[in-house]
Design a protein around this motif. Structure first.
Motif, PDB file in Angstrom:
ATOM      1  N   UNK D 147       0.830  -1.205   0.000  1.00  0.00           N
ATOM      2  CA  UNK D 147       0.000   0.000   0.000  1.00  0.00           C
ATOM      3  C   UNK D 147       0.871   1.264   0.000  1.00  0.00           C
ATOM      4  N   UNK D 148       1.998   1.213   0.722  1.00  0.00           N
ATOM      5  CA  UNK D 148       2.872   2.388   0.793  1.00  0.00           C
ATOM      6  C   UNK D 148       3.386   2.763  -0.600  1.00  0.00           C
ATOM      7  N   UNK D 149       3.957   1.785  -1.318  1.00  0.00           N
ATOM      8  CA  UNK D 149       4.521   2.094  -2.632  1.00  0.00           C
ATOM      9  C   UNK D 149       3.424   2.406  -3.640  1.00  0.00           C
ATOM     10  N   UNK D 150       2.275   1.723  -3.501  1.00  0.00           N
ATOM     11  CA  UNK D 150       1.196   2.003  -4.453  1.00  0.00           C
ATOM     12  C   UNK D 150       0.590   3.377  -4.236  1.00  0.00           C
ATOM     13  N   UNK D 151       0.541   3.820  -2.961  1.00  0.00           N
ATOM     14  CA  UNK D 151       0.059   5.174  -2.704  1.00  0.00           C
ATOM     15  C   UNK D 151       0.977   6.190  -3.355  1.00  0.00           C
ATOM     16  N   UNK D 152       2.291   5.947  -3.225  1.00  0.00           N
ATOM     17  CA  UNK D 152       3.258   6.847  -3.838  1.00  0.00           C
ATOM     18  C   UNK D 152       3.046   6.863  -5.353  1.00  0.00           C
ATOM     19  N   UNK D 153       2.843   5.674  -5.921  1.00  0.00           N
ATOM     20  CA  UNK D 153       2.650   5.585  -7.367  1.00  0.00           C
ATOM     21  C   UNK D 153       1.363   6.284  -7.785  1.00  0.00           C
ATOM     22  N   UNK D 154       0.300   6.087  -7.023  1.00  0.00           N
ATOM     23  CA  UNK D 154      -0.965   6.743  -7.356  1.00  0.00           C
ATOM     24  C   UNK D 154      -0.800   8.259  -7.285  1.00  0.00           C
ATOM     25  N   UNK D 155      -0.095   8.728  -6.256  1.00  0.00           N
ATOM     26  CA  UNK D 155       0.144  10.159  -6.103  1.00  0.00           C
ATOM     27  C   UNK D 155       0.852  10.692  -7.350  1.00  0.00           C
ATOM     28  N   UNK D 156       1.812   9.924  -7.839  1.00  0.00           N
ATOM     29  CA  UNK D 156       2.587  10.335  -9.011  1.00  0.00           C
ATOM     30  C   UNK D 156       1.712  10.372 -10.262  1.00  0.00           C
ATOM     31  N   UNK D 157       0.832   9.387 -10.391  1.00  0.00           N
ATOM     32  CA  UNK D 157      -0.052   9.374 -11.555  1.00  0.00           C
ATOM     33  C   UNK D 157      -1.016  10.556 -11.505  1.00  0.00           C
ATOM     34  N   UNK D 158      -1.456  10.909 -10.291  1.00  0.00           N
ATOM     35  CA  UNK D 158      -2.290  12.111 -10.148  1.00  0.00           C
ATOM     36  C   UNK D 158      -1.527  13.347 -10.612  1.00  0.00           C
ATOM     37  N   UNK D 159      -0.281  13.453 -10.181  1.00  0.00           N
ATOM     38  CA  UNK D 159       0.528  14.607 -10.577  1.00  0.00           C
ATOM     39  C   UNK D 159       0.619  14.673 -12.093  1.00  0.00           C
ATOM     40  N   UNK D 160       0.897  13.518 -12.721  1.00  0.00           N
ATOM     41  CA  UNK D 160       0.994  13.498 -14.178  1.00  0.00           C
ATOM     42  C   UNK D 160      -0.299  13.905 -14.840  1.00  0.00           C
ATOM     43  N   UNK D 175       6.248  16.483  -6.433  1.00  0.00           N
ATOM     44  CA  UNK D 175       7.113  15.530  -7.130  1.00  0.00           C
ATOM     45  C   UNK D 175       8.424  15.366  -6.367  1.00  0.00           C
ATOM     46  N   UNK D 176       8.961  16.482  -5.890  1.00  0.00           N
ATOM     47  CA  UNK D 176      10.196  16.435  -5.129  1.00  0.00           C
ATOM     48  C   UNK D 176      10.005  15.628  -3.838  1.00  0.00           C
ATOM     49  N   UNK D 177       8.860  15.817  -3.166  1.00  0.00           N
ATOM     50  CA  UNK D 177       8.592  15.067  -1.946  1.00  0.00           C
ATOM     51  C   UNK D 177       8.451  13.582  -2.246  1.00  0.00           C
ATOM     52  N   UNK D 178       7.737  13.251  -3.331  1.00  0.00           N
ATOM     53  CA  UNK D 178       7.577  11.847  -3.716  1.00  0.00           C
ATOM     54  C   UNK D 178       8.944  11.220  -3.960  1.00  0.00           C
ATOM     55  N   UNK D 179       9.822  11.953  -4.644  1.00  0.00           N
ATOM     56  CA  UNK D 179      11.149  11.428  -4.943  1.00  0.00           C
ATOM     57  C   UNK D 179      11.921  11.139  -3.652  1.00  0.00           C
ATOM     58  N   UNK D 232       9.316   4.506 -10.667  1.00  0.00           N
ATOM     59  CA  UNK D 232       8.700   5.746 -10.206  1.00  0.00           C
ATOM     60  C   UNK D 232       9.712   6.854  -9.981  1.00  0.00           C
ATOM     61  N   UNK D 233      10.917   6.492  -9.538  1.00  0.00           N
ATOM     62  CA  UNK D 233      11.947   7.520  -9.387  1.00  0.00           C
ATOM     63  C   UNK D 233      12.299   8.096 -10.752  1.00  0.00           C
ATOM     64  N   UNK D 234      12.330   7.226 -11.744  1.00  0.00           N
ATOM     65  CA  UNK D 234      12.595   7.644 -13.115  1.00  0.00           C
ATOM     66  C   UNK D 234      11.508   8.634 -13.543  1.00  0.00           C
ATOM     67  N   UNK D 235      10.271   8.320 -13.193  1.00  0.00           N
ATOM     68  CA  UNK D 235       9.155   9.184 -13.564  1.00  0.00           C
ATOM     69  C   UNK D 235       9.261  10.559 -12.905  1.00  0.00           C
ATOM     70  N   UNK D 236       9.738  10.613 -11.652  1.00  0.00           N
ATOM     71  CA  UNK D 236       9.852  11.921 -10.997  1.00  0.00           C
ATOM     72  C   UNK D 236      10.899  12.782 -11.702  1.00  0.00           C
ATOM     73  N   UNK D 237      12.019  12.171 -12.147  1.00  0.00           N
ATOM     74  CA  UNK D 237      13.007  12.940 -12.904  1.00  0.00           C
ATOM     75  C   UNK D 237      12.362  13.484 -14.170  1.00  0.00           C
ATOM     76  N   UNK D 238      11.603  12.622 -14.862  1.00  0.00           N
ATOM     77  CA  UNK D 238      10.988  13.050 -16.114  1.00  0.00           C
ATOM     78  C   UNK D 238      10.025  14.208 -15.884  1.00  0.00           C
ATOM     79  N   UNK D 239       9.222  14.133 -14.816  1.00  0.00           N
ATOM     80  CA  UNK D 239       8.278  15.222 -14.542  1.00  0.00           C
ATOM     81  C   UNK D 239       9.036  16.517 -14.283  1.00  0.00           C
ATOM     82  N   UNK D 240      10.109  16.418 -13.495  1.00  0.00           N
ATOM     83  CA  UNK D 240      10.876  17.606 -13.151  1.00  0.00           C
ATOM     84  C   UNK D 240      11.560  18.196 -14.390  1.00  0.00           C
ATOM     85  N   UNK D 241      12.124  17.333 -15.247  1.00  0.00           N
ATOM     86  CA  UNK D 241      12.786  17.832 -16.455  1.00  0.00           C
ATOM     87  C   UNK D 241      11.784  18.465 -17.406  1.00  0.00           C
TER      88      UNK D 241
END
Ligand code: MG
Ligand code: MG
Ligand code: MG
Ligand code: MG
Ligand code: MG
Ligand code: MG
Ligand code: MG
Ligand code: MG
Ligand code: MG
Ligand code: MG
Ligand code: MG
Ligand code: MG
Ligand code: MG
Ligand code: MG
Ligand code: MG
Ligand code: MG
Ligand code: MG
Ligand code: MG
Ligand code: MG
Ligand code: MG
Ligand code: MG
Ligand code: MG
Ligand code: MG
Ligand code: MG
Ligand code: MG
Ligand code: MG
Ligand code: MG
Ligand code: MG
Ligand code: MG
Ligand code: MG
Ligand code: MG
Lengths: 318, 318, 318, 318, 318
Positions: D147-160, D175-179, D232-241
């Motif tokens: 649930x912990x990692x999936x919540x983080x992933x869901x949060x990231x998909x919301x951001x996207x 995004x920075x906090x998620x990373x 997901x870490x890869x995704x946070x870099x992509x969002x930030x870039x």
């Protein structure tokens, strides 16, 4: 140019014997050094030594990478000596057999010259063999890497220390040059390290246990040099990234100054401009205190802008 | 300076015996510690101990990287102790044989001093051997790494927590310094970890199963330190990248403010400027309501610009 | 188009025999080259040669990656020849058996043509076998990689050397193109290197020790090309990052100039604007020295701003 | 606090027997759980269980990394349970022997409590042993990771998904906090994965083939979690870039607007300013059409500037 | 929904036999396909097939990663089919035993449907076994990856080609989307490649040498797809970095324009503003040539600024 030395079975050294005499029974082993050889001399590689065409091709054609290749009766080494100023690689090829060592290079090299001189006047030749000569050449080549990499490292530490004061743009240019220099020497030092590892692990190029420590010492140096190179390249990235962060911070401050001045004075200048218009009928111009009222409005507007910026945190120390 | 202790076959400890007496039959094992030795003392390395020239060379010359090398009759270790303030590496060399341990270092080191004091007054020397002494030195050296790395980590967590308020530029400078410090300690800790792995896997440097757990404990600490270092370096990149994103966002806002003010007021000031010109014949100036008409035009133009920016989303919260 | 040559057991060469005659007893081995074959010719791959459907599928369908696959009685190779101008990969497929080699490619290729011509007029066919033909094709293909990669490297060195002067934007565009070109050739050269490694390590595709040196020479070239490609890609990143640092520095200088001019002149222009207003009663306008006093105030204000910037270090050489 | 349960040789369960009674012959195996133990209870680790000092040290001192260590008669495990809110790691230590399992942790943990409750009321204890208990604890710990990692992933998909609209700056902060959160959980989950791999490969900690599938299931989950974290870490870099690219594009547009307005109106305002000067003799002011001629010049100049920008592509949609 | 087919020992195919009849002696092997099964059908997994609870759990619960697990009597595969539009992974689970294959999936999948149809009407069932069915399903799944990855690659090549003209911001957005798509498909394709490697290396899941070539063909495709994905992700970074370099260059030009205009015209406008002031006594205003002298000064000042910028290289082509 050819330099030749041979050691007899009685451990006597012969200086500059003829090439043909090297087949003599009395000779235990010999070293022939080809320095910037001419066409006639180059032919000897096949006509006298009968080296493999591929190995001769490697000697003659463009810069090979450091490597070790086994042939019947000898091992063929390609090494890179580094030029202290240009950091360019100079190729040194070695053919090491049981009773001979042939070195081949197109450039004059101090490392070869000092090794040559060393072996001209050894006291006891009974402990000297082609492997010792090969080791000394490798040792001297790798020893000259250290001042080169340490100078680069010292340069980098200077850049870090001068960072606070000093001409930052020039420092970043120097950081970029250092990074390029590290990439350049890395292209020679990393393959030399892998080559030395192969030599130590080699079953075909036999080194006695006693002598292995001396080759291992060279490998140890190459490991340390590799770590220094990678660590320093890491440092150049960090310096460059910090410069960019710093610039981005300064740019913000510059832009804030510009924006505050413009946002305060442009509306005020506009108001002054209105009352500078020449319309025949502009009521306010005739008010006795008109001038002072308008000055008061301008002051109020200017101060409001100032406090608005302050509230938005623009004057906070960042 | 030399510190010497020896343990006899009766498990009695001798404090500060002479070097020559160490060859005595009665002595089971001894520890000689060279602290900042002078030339006379250094000679003992070859004249008394007959250590290999390459190992002596490593003791005397510049900073070697942590490593383990086998020689006849002893193993030679190079370790790095870290200075808590400068984070510089101090080299500690150990020669460990079956019945002796020789430590060599140019710096005064608390780790060595406390180990020395510890072994002066052990109750039962029957369980003590050169390997115990070597372990304790390594253990104390690695134990001093922890406060160093944890201080760096705590500093980084402070930076993260103070990020929202606080002087960001100073925080970024500190982040850059922390990153440099991590790179610095990494250059000692990673090779120490690889060295400890070699010691554990070693077939030549025999450690009994019982004692292996104690060396494994040190290795375990070094693994954890390595993970902390890499994780913290990752964190410094993230802090720096976030700072750059944040600055880029703020810069946009500053520029938008500047552009809105300029785009609204510059054309209006121009219009005011037109009507401030002194041409003898300018029809509009004579209109009775000219002034108010122009003021109205200016207001309309200003408001149009404002709404145009609003439509383009410039005032949306970003 | 089919080109066929066969060598008899008497080491005689037959040029352009018919396909059917290849089953003849007298033939020791043969080479059939399919260049841009039509449908009829393609059928021979199954009807005459009985090659595996998967291998035939690989020949006919889209660009395969370089690989080696073993089938009953032959090995199947896919190679990439690179086009010097477009850097596109052209697929060359080889079926090498004990007594035949079949090459298949849809493009006209100089590497194949020159190899074909070479083997038409060899003096002594006793030393020639399908493996020699295969080696020569691979050798020529890899030889054409060198000018391509070296041109890219030379281009990059030109960019670096012209960096100081010259049109930087155009240089960055060229750097980006070079980086793309390196990625393109990398997609062929890296798998070719891995393929050559497999060939050397292969137990199934037997190469005699004597011939191995010739295949190893090709592998050696591919290793060097791989290192050149990676090193050059690293260099393109460095050039781009330096360009961005340089731009960020220049941008700061441009913004500083703009801000200094604006901060000095905007307030002064505002003051001039105030005294250009047309209020009937503005006391200062009547002072006899009013003009000079205001000019003095403006000068003082302007100089204050100038010195404030100087104190903040804005005029320091960065 | 201590919780104790024991299972007799008759497969009967004893709840909360005394520690001393655990030595009883009738007991087949037992589980002692130390939850936030006091000093008296902690002593039992050495006085009753005689666990190795290094293992006890690991229980008592700061956060150890997940690991497995073998001791005489038992295996010692360190695990990390993750707190769902703070994402902090809570250490859980297990000593598993052939007929006992001792769990030790300073925090109250739901994973332990639910496992405890589960084993209080199992129907058939004949299939239960210390390994089953150990497996269930590990299984529950790893199950709470999801649930912990999936919540983080869901949060990231919301951001996207909210990227196009919404408050971008706040999204980048998230995004920075998620990373940072991903880095935090990675420090526990990756070592737990490596630990589980060691358990499966272990020759010393014997798990029957039948039970191995159950441990392998946990390892499988940890592999998937590791892949999710890295992806997901890869995704946070992509969002930030992407955010930085987007900002750089918007900044260009803002600057273009500013520059176009300034370049058009500043020269025009200057011209208006010239004709606003009060020189006694300014010829143009007296021309009858002077005003209109100048207005015409201004219009021409303004339009020229506009078309010059258009020609330079400044108004093209970027 | 269940689809069932069985092949008898006489190589006859039975279409839609009942589940119970599958135990019949006459049946050589069978294939049961569960498509979006309801609760009753799902029960069969345990009640009829007696599959392991962990494998059933994998079928029923959230998206598992591609993997292979061995159980008694059968191997359990998890595969990902990719949806062409959303690029989402759809899980397909296979249980393959010596004489059965059971496929389980919650989604309708063309790959399964076309494989089903294919095996309804094979001419000769003597060469068909569960492994053939399993291979065909895997083959079709992997075949559908190609158009997906190639479309992404084509999209990227379009972006590169349209780069010079075209809407760059939109192109960067598309690049970002492509990068996200590549990350998404990578999460399925990389584990599928590792799974196929395991299948080929497997000692437990026996594939005859003859059939191995067909599985190897699928693996070969997956290797190529992996290389395409990584190469394309590399390309998206390059496009984005080039965009940022390009923007930084354009920004510099925009700022230079702004600064040149401002630096030239703001001081001139100030001077005009001075002479627009209304002080009663301003000497210069009365000079007969005052106007022309000031115009001359302004021209001189403006030209000086222009040449100063030119000397500083601001007008050089960058
Ligand atoms: Mg050469
Ligand atoms: Mg040396
Ligand atoms: Mg030396
Ligand atoms: Mg130094
Ligand atoms: Mg340079
Ligand atoms: Mg040394
Ligand atoms: Mg030293
Ligand atoms: Mg310790
Ligand atoms: Mg300790
Ligand atoms: Mg801490
Ligand atoms: Mg520092
Ligand atoms: Mg410990
Ligand atoms: Mg970057
Ligand atoms: Mg093809
Ligand atoms: Mg070649
Ligand atoms: Mg050749
Ligand atoms: Mg070149
Ligand atoms: Mg191109
Ligand atoms: Mg060669
Ligand atoms: Mg603990
Ligand atoms: Mg689980
Ligand atoms: Mg479970
Ligand atoms: Mg989810
Ligand atoms: Mg957080
Ligand atoms: Mg599972
Ligand atoms: Mg599932
Ligand atoms: Mg396929
Ligand atoms: Mg197929
Ligand atoms: Mg395509
Ligand atoms: Mg998308
Ligand atoms: Mg294929």
């Amino acid at each position: 140019m050819l330099r030749i030395m041979a050691v007899t079975k009685d451990h006597e050294v012969l200086l500059q014997p003829s090439v043909e005499s090297l087949s003599d029974d009395q000779i235990a082993w010999y070293w022939v050094d080809f320095t910037h050889p001419d066409e006639e001399e180059i032919k000897l590689l096949s006509t006298f030594f009968h080296f493999h065409p591929l190995a001769i091709e490697d000697c003659l054609h463009f810069l090979q990478r450091p490597k070790l290749e086994y042939y019947q009766g000898y091992s063929f080494f390609v090494m890179h000596a580094l030029d202290s100023h240009s950091l360019s690689a100079k190729e040194v090829d070695l053919f090491i057999g049981e009773n001979f060592i042939v070195s081949f290079h197109f450039d004059e090299l101090k490392e070869l010259d000092s090794t040559w001189n060393y072996f001209q006047s050894v006291r006891d030749y009974s402990a000297v063999s082609p492997i010792e000569v090969g080791h000394k050449i490798m040792d001297k080549i790798v020893d000259t890497y250290f001042p080169i990499v340490q100078n680069i490292e010292d340069h980098l530490l200077d850049i870090e220390n001068n960072y606070e004061r000093g001409n930052k743009h020039s420092l970043i240019q120097q950081t970029f040059d250092v990074r390029g220099d590290l990439l350049k020497v890395r292209r020679s030092i990393f393959p030399m390290r892998d080559l030395m590892y192969r030599i130590l692990e080699s079953k075909r190029f036999m080194i006695s246990e006693h002598k292995k420590a001396y080759f291992h010492d060279i490998y140890d140096h190459l490991i340390k040099l590799s770590e220094m190179i990678d660590s320093n390249r890491e440092m150049t990235s960090d310096i460059r990234d910090n410069y960019i962060s710093l610039n981005s911070y300064k740019m913000n401050n510059i832009m804030k100054t510009l924006t505050v001045i413009t946002t305060i004075f442009m509306p005020l200048t506009f108001i002054a401009g209105i009352y500078g218009m020449n319309f025949r009928y502009m009521p306010e111009l005739n008010w006795h205190n008109g001038y002072f009222i308008i000055l008061g409005c301008m002051t109020a507007l200017g101060l409001s802008m100032y406090f608005w910026f302050r509230k938005k945190g623009w004057f906070d120390q960042e």
